[in-house]
Design a protein around this motif. Structure first.
Motif, PDB file in Angstrom:
ATOM      1  N   THR A 244     -43.794  -1.657 -15.776  1.00 40.80           N
ATOM      2  CA  THR A 244     -42.569  -1.765 -16.551  1.00 40.80           C
ATOM      3  C   THR A 244     -41.536  -1.353 -15.638  1.00 40.80           C
ATOM      4  O   THR A 244     -41.394  -0.498 -15.079  1.00 40.80           O
ATOM      5  CB  THR A 244     -42.471  -1.350 -17.920  1.00 40.80           C
ATOM      6  OG1 THR A 244     -41.837  -1.809 -18.676  1.00 40.80           O
ATOM      7  CG2 THR A 244     -42.389   0.297 -17.816  1.00 40.80           C
ATOM      8  N   PRO A 245     -40.291  -2.339 -15.712  1.00 46.76           N
ATOM      9  CA  PRO A 245     -39.062  -1.715 -15.075  1.00 46.76           C
ATOM     10  C   PRO A 245     -38.385  -0.562 -15.979  1.00 46.76           C
ATOM     11  O   PRO A 245     -38.737  -0.207 -16.912  1.00 46.76           O
ATOM     12  CB  PRO A 245     -38.125  -3.106 -15.160  1.00 46.76           C
ATOM     13  CG  PRO A 245     -38.595  -3.878 -16.443  1.00 46.76           C
ATOM     14  CD  PRO A 245     -40.165  -3.552 -16.651  1.00 46.76           C
ATOM     15  N   ALA A 246     -37.072  -0.282 -15.524  1.00 51.70           N
ATOM     16  CA  ALA A 246     -36.260   1.005 -16.105  1.00 51.70           C
ATOM     17  C   ALA A 246     -35.982   0.492 -17.466  1.00 51.70           C
ATOM     18  O   ALA A 246     -35.991  -0.419 -17.979  1.00 51.70           O
ATOM     19  CB  ALA A 246     -35.211   1.349 -15.279  1.00 51.70           C
ATOM     20  N   GLY A 247     -35.810   1.431 -18.278  1.00 47.21           N
ATOM     21  CA  GLY A 247     -35.015   1.442 -19.629  1.00 47.21           C
ATOM     22  C   GLY A 247     -36.111   1.634 -20.695  1.00 47.21           C
ATOM     23  O   GLY A 247     -35.819   1.443 -22.006  1.00 47.21           O
ATOM     24  N   VAL A 248     -37.250   2.573 -20.329  1.00 41.94           N
ATOM     25  CA  VAL A 248     -38.178   2.721 -21.740  1.00 41.94           C
ATOM     26  C   VAL A 248     -37.626   3.684 -22.543  1.00 41.94           C
ATOM     27  O   VAL A 248     -36.781   4.671 -22.020  1.00 41.94           O
ATOM     28  CB  VAL A 248     -39.673   3.170 -21.041  1.00 41.94           C
ATOM     29  CG1 VAL A 248     -40.158   1.998 -20.214  1.00 41.94           C
ATOM     30  CG2 VAL A 248     -39.493   4.360 -19.968  1.00 41.94           C
ATOM     31  N   GLY A 249     -38.089   3.801 -23.446  1.00 42.16           N
ATOM     32  CA  GLY A 249     -37.489   4.724 -24.624  1.00 42.16           C
ATOM     33  C   GLY A 249     -37.502   6.230 -24.294  1.00 42.16           C
ATOM     34  O   GLY A 249     -36.663   7.089 -24.502  1.00 42.16           O
ATOM     35  N   VAL A 250     -38.810   6.718 -23.720  1.00 39.73           N
ATOM     36  CA  VAL A 250     -38.987   8.146 -23.331  1.00 39.73           C
ATOM     37  C   VAL A 250     -37.717   8.582 -22.237  1.00 39.73           C
ATOM     38  O   VAL A 250     -37.653   9.788 -22.402  1.00 39.73           O
ATOM     39  CB  VAL A 250     -40.449   8.176 -22.978  1.00 39.73           C
ATOM     40  CG1 VAL A 250     -40.657   7.587 -21.412  1.00 39.73           C
ATOM     41  CG2 VAL A 250     -40.950   9.848 -23.018  1.00 39.73           C
ATOM     42  N   ALA A 251     -37.444   7.661 -21.477  1.00 37.38           N
ATOM     43  CA  ALA A 251     -36.555   8.199 -20.348  1.00 37.38           C
ATOM     44  C   ALA A 251     -35.171   7.986 -20.746  1.00 37.38           C
ATOM     45  O   ALA A 251     -34.114   8.180 -19.924  1.00 37.38           O
ATOM     46  CB  ALA A 251     -37.026   7.342 -19.093  1.00 37.38           C
ATOM     47  N   ARG A 252     -34.908   7.589 -22.000  1.00 37.26           N
ATOM     48  CA  ARG A 252     -33.428   7.276 -22.532  1.00 37.26           C
ATOM     49  C   ARG A 252     -32.780   8.659 -22.995  1.00 37.26           C
ATOM     50  O   ARG A 252     -33.435   9.565 -23.559  1.00 37.26           O
ATOM     51  CB  ARG A 252     -33.221   6.227 -23.373  1.00 37.26           C
ATOM     52  CG  ARG A 252     -33.940   4.761 -23.003  1.00 37.26           C
ATOM     53  CD  ARG A 252     -33.585   3.935 -23.906  1.00 37.26           C
ATOM     54  NE  ARG A 252     -32.146   3.443 -23.870  1.00 37.26           N
ATOM     55  CZ  ARG A 252     -31.826   2.217 -23.008  1.00 37.26           C
ATOM     56  NH1 ARG A 252     -32.734   1.580 -22.238  1.00 37.26           N
ATOM     57  NH2 ARG A 252     -30.800   1.785 -22.899  1.00 37.26           N
ATOM     58  N   THR A 253     -31.648   8.710 -22.849  1.00 37.94           N
ATOM     59  CA  THR A 253     -30.772   9.781 -23.576  1.00 37.94           C
ATOM     60  C   THR A 253     -29.812   9.338 -24.510  1.00 37.94           C
ATOM     61  O   THR A 253     -28.942   8.474 -24.091  1.00 37.94           O
ATOM     62  CB  THR A 253     -30.073  10.553 -22.555  1.00 37.94           C
ATOM     63  OG1 THR A 253     -30.926  10.909 -21.372  1.00 37.94           O
ATOM     64  CG2 THR A 253     -29.310  12.034 -23.052  1.00 37.94           C
ATOM     65  N   PRO A 254     -30.006   9.439 -26.065  1.00 37.83           N
ATOM     66  CA  PRO A 254     -31.174  10.188 -26.454  1.00 37.83           C
ATOM     67  C   PRO A 254     -32.140   9.319 -26.395  1.00 37.83           C
ATOM     68  O   PRO A 254     -32.212   7.962 -26.108  1.00 37.83           O
ATOM     69  CB  PRO A 254     -30.685  10.249 -27.987  1.00 37.83           C
ATOM     70  CG  PRO A 254     -29.852   9.011 -28.363  1.00 37.83           C
ATOM     71  CD  PRO A 254     -29.075   8.993 -26.981  1.00 37.83           C
ATOM     72  N   GLN A 255     -33.620   9.898 -26.499  1.00 37.14           N
ATOM     73  CA  GLN A 255     -34.884   9.002 -26.624  1.00 37.14           C
ATOM     74  C   GLN A 255     -34.632   7.929 -27.758  1.00 37.14           C
ATOM     75  O   GLN A 255     -34.305   8.050 -28.668  1.00 37.14           O
ATOM     76  CB  GLN A 255     -36.079   9.748 -26.469  1.00 37.14           C
ATOM     77  CG  GLN A 255     -36.160  10.726 -25.261  1.00 37.14           C
ATOM     78  CD  GLN A 255     -37.512  11.762 -25.321  1.00 37.14           C
ATOM     79  OE1 GLN A 255     -37.734  12.175 -26.431  1.00 37.14           O
ATOM     80  NE2 GLN A 255     -37.997  11.816 -24.049  1.00 37.14           N
TER      81      GLN A 255
END
Ligand code: ZN
Length: 281
Positions: A244-255
């Protein structure tokens, strides 16, 4: 060719309508989509080349299921886009980080994703998946695309808590029932502008959260096939989700984890779109 699974039967998908393959071929081809992929792929391509007859049925009134409902193996690849490696702080591994999604997780292009009770870290991962069409061991990169029946859009839905709590073993956190939407059809590579460079995106409830190109893959399809087949024999119908490319939920701020009622739209250029609703996520 665009081969879909219309309520359990192999069907060509043409302009949003499905055409039953067994009917079209006068019974020459089986109705089981798995049998078409595994044993009758070239014959099906010949029928596709002749064109469809009749009106078919609108795809949104039949229940589209996973085009490959019972693959012998479902491989998936961790950390295979640089942007995703950066956002998770993970090192790019020396070899492709292959894990499995068990067959029980397979879901259709419109099926509900069912979040396990009490879990609040269920995440989306838009992925390009390829389907093996021709068996092989020790396949050279230069020959690899000849072994591919086609591509599908895929979701590698992941329960992050279970994924992480098991150390380096991802498979259970990614294998809950319904956690592997696939489809809408297996699209042969001659339908695509460039099989090694396709736009890939994920929207959740309308918000664009992943937007990349498959040319950004660290190991693209030929390299993955060469590696997998250096270890084991790939069989027709085997599926591989390529990362998967960047942008998954766990790595976002906020998640941003999946919630009850969210709609996940996963799209690959030229391949098509999945639309999966979250239930009790
Ligand atoms: Zn993944």
């Amino acid at each position: 060719m665009r081969l879909a699974n219309a309520d359990g039967r192999a069907a060509f998908l043409v302009d949003g309508r499905v055409h039953d393959l067994a009917e079209l071929s006068g019974g020459a081809l089986p109705s089981d989509p798995m049998a078409v992929v595994a044993d009758h792929w070239e014959e099906a391509r010949a029928w596709w080349a002749r064109g469809t007859t009749g009106d078919g049925v609108a795809a949104d009134v039949v229940h589209l299921r996973a085009p490959v409902p019972r693959p012998g193996a479902v491989f998936a690849v961790g950390i295979n886009y640089r942007g995703h490696a950066r956002e998770t702080g993970a090192e790019v591994p020396e070899l492709p980080a292959i894990f499995t999604k068990y067959q029980q997780s397979i879901n259709g292009p419109c099926g509900d994703v069912v979040g396990p009770a009490g879990e609040d870290t269920v995440d989306y991962e838009a992925e390009l998946a390829f389907v093996i069409g021709k068996a092989g061991r020790h396949i050279a990169e230069s020959d690899a695309l000849d072994h591919v029946a086609g591509y599908m859009a895929a979701q590698d839905i992941s329960c992050r808590r279970v994924q992480r709590a098991a150390g380096n073993q991802f498979s259970m956190g990614k294998s809950y029932d319904s956690f592997c939407p696939l489809g809408p059809a297996i699209v042969s590579l001659d339908e695509l502008p460039d099989p090694l460079d396709l736009a890939i995106s994920c929207r959740v409830s309308g918000e664009l959260l992943q937007d990349a190109r498959t040319s950004d893959l660290i190991r693209n399809v030929p390299e993955l096939i060469a590696f997998l087949s250096s270890v084991l024999t790939l069989q027709p119908g085997d599926v591989c989700l390529t990362g998967t490319p960047a942008g998954v939920g766990v790595a976002r701020t906020p998640q941003r984890f999946l919630r009850d009622g969210d709609v996940i739209e996963t799209e690959i250029e030229g391949v098509g779109r999945l639309r999966n609703r979250c239930v009790s996520c």
